[in-house]
Design a protein around this motif. Structure first.
Motif, PDB file in Angstrom:
ATOM      1  N   HIS A  62       0.142  32.341   4.739  1.00  0.00           N
ATOM      2  CA  HIS A  62      -1.313  32.230   4.762  1.00  0.00           C
ATOM      3  C   HIS A  62      -1.972  33.615   4.754  1.00  0.00           C
ATOM      4  CE1 HIS A  62      -1.208  27.966   5.280  1.00  0.00           C
ATOM      5  NE2 HIS A  62      -0.397  28.089   6.325  1.00  0.00           N
ATOM      6  N   SER A  63      -1.385  34.555   5.452  1.00  0.00           N
ATOM      7  CA  SER A  63      -1.957  35.902   5.449  1.00  0.00           C
ATOM      8  C   SER A  63      -1.783  36.564   4.080  1.00  0.00           C
ATOM      9  CB  SER A  63      -1.332  36.750   6.549  1.00  0.00           C
ATOM     10  OG  SER A  63       0.052  36.913   6.330  1.00  0.00           O
ATOM     11  N   LEU A  64      -0.719  36.221   3.372  1.00  0.00           N
ATOM     12  CA  LEU A  64      -0.537  36.734   2.018  1.00  0.00           C
ATOM     13  C   LEU A  64      -1.637  36.189   1.100  1.00  0.00           C
ATOM     14  CD1 LEU A  64       1.148  38.306  -0.058  1.00  0.00           C
ATOM     15  CD2 LEU A  64       2.446  36.204  -0.418  1.00  0.00           C
ATOM     16  N   LYS A  65      -1.974  34.911   1.264  1.00  0.00           N
ATOM     17  CA  LYS A  65      -3.061  34.336   0.478  1.00  0.00           C
ATOM     18  C   LYS A  65      -4.386  35.040   0.780  1.00  0.00           C
ATOM     19  CE  LYS A  65      -1.253  29.647   0.480  1.00  0.00           C
ATOM     20  NZ  LYS A  65      -1.578  28.258   0.884  1.00  0.00           N
ATOM     21  N   MET A  66      -4.643  35.297   2.048  1.00  0.00           N
ATOM     22  CA  MET A  66      -5.884  35.980   2.411  1.00  0.00           C
ATOM     23  C   MET A  66      -5.911  37.406   1.878  1.00  0.00           C
ATOM     24  SD  MET A  66      -6.842  34.581   6.166  1.00  0.00           S
ATOM     25  CE  MET A  66      -5.307  33.946   6.818  1.00  0.00           C
ATOM     26  N   LEU A  67      -4.762  38.064   1.849  1.00  0.00           N
ATOM     27  CA  LEU A  67      -4.683  39.398   1.271  1.00  0.00           C
ATOM     28  C   LEU A  67      -4.989  39.361  -0.226  1.00  0.00           C
ATOM     29  CD1 LEU A  67      -4.018  42.380   1.791  1.00  0.00           C
ATOM     30  CD2 LEU A  67      -1.657  41.836   1.206  1.00  0.00           C
ATOM     31  N   LEU A  68      -4.513  38.338  -0.912  1.00  0.00           N
ATOM     32  CA  LEU A  68      -4.830  38.186  -2.332  1.00  0.00           C
ATOM     33  C   LEU A  68      -6.322  37.917  -2.546  1.00  0.00           C
ATOM     34  CD1 LEU A  68      -1.746  36.144  -3.575  1.00  0.00           C
ATOM     35  CD2 LEU A  68      -2.277  38.548  -4.021  1.00  0.00           C
ATOM     36  N   ILE A  69      -6.944  37.183  -1.626  1.00  0.00           N
ATOM     37  CA  ILE A  69      -8.385  36.959  -1.703  1.00  0.00           C
ATOM     38  C   ILE A  69      -9.132  38.283  -1.534  1.00  0.00           C
ATOM     39  CG2 ILE A  69     -10.345  35.883  -0.532  1.00  0.00           C
ATOM     40  CD1 ILE A  69      -8.483  33.506   0.060  1.00  0.00           C
ATOM     41  N   ILE A  70      -8.683  39.110  -0.593  1.00  0.00           N
ATOM     42  CA  ILE A  70      -9.306  40.425  -0.391  1.00  0.00           C
ATOM     43  C   ILE A  70      -9.201  41.259  -1.658  1.00  0.00           C
ATOM     44  CG2 ILE A  70      -9.063  42.633   0.807  1.00  0.00           C
ATOM     45  CD1 ILE A  70      -8.322  41.072   3.317  1.00  0.00           C
ATOM     46  N   ILE A  71      -8.037  41.276  -2.270  1.00  0.00           N
ATOM     47  CA  ILE A  71      -7.839  42.061  -3.497  1.00  0.00           C
ATOM     48  C   ILE A  71      -8.737  41.543  -4.604  1.00  0.00           C
ATOM     49  CG2 ILE A  71      -6.168  42.622  -5.309  1.00  0.00           C
ATOM     50  CD1 ILE A  71      -4.036  42.675  -3.061  1.00  0.00           C
TER      51      ILE A  71
END
Length: 104
Positions: A62-71
């Motif tokens: 889930h944190s990887l998904k949020m990191l992709l959203i940030i990018i």
């Protein structure tokens, strides 16, 4: 406990940035100034809130998904802001009366 405190600080910081940029949108007079404040607040506020959620969730899928959203937001928001500003400058008939034009 430290993780929850850090996440809370980041989320509150993001909310503060969003509230401040919303107030700035209403205080400025011209469209380009309003758009600049909204774009800066959107980018920094979303980064802070999503970073707080990453810290709160821990490092997982889930944190990887949020990191992709940030990018994605950090790449898409400046482009969208630039396109809106370009459309405003191309369609505004009285641009030189509303804004200070600096000639080189």
């Amino acid at each position: 406990m430290i993780r929850i405190a850090a996440a809370t600080i980041l989320i509150v910081l993001g909310l503060f940035v969003f509230i401040t940029s919303t107030i700035g949108v209403f205080r400025f007079k011209y469209v380009l100034n309003r758009m600049h404040v909204a774009a800066q607040g959107d980018t920094l506020g979303a980064l802070s809130i999503l970073a707080g959620l990453i810290v709160l969730c821990g490092f997982s899928f889930h944190s990887l998904k949020m990191l992709l959203i940030i990018i994605f937001l950090w790449m898409a928001s400046p482009v969208a802001s630039h396109m809106i500003a370009k459309a405003e400058t191309m369609t505004c008939r009285h641009l030189d009366k509303e804004y200070e034009v600096i000639e080189k």
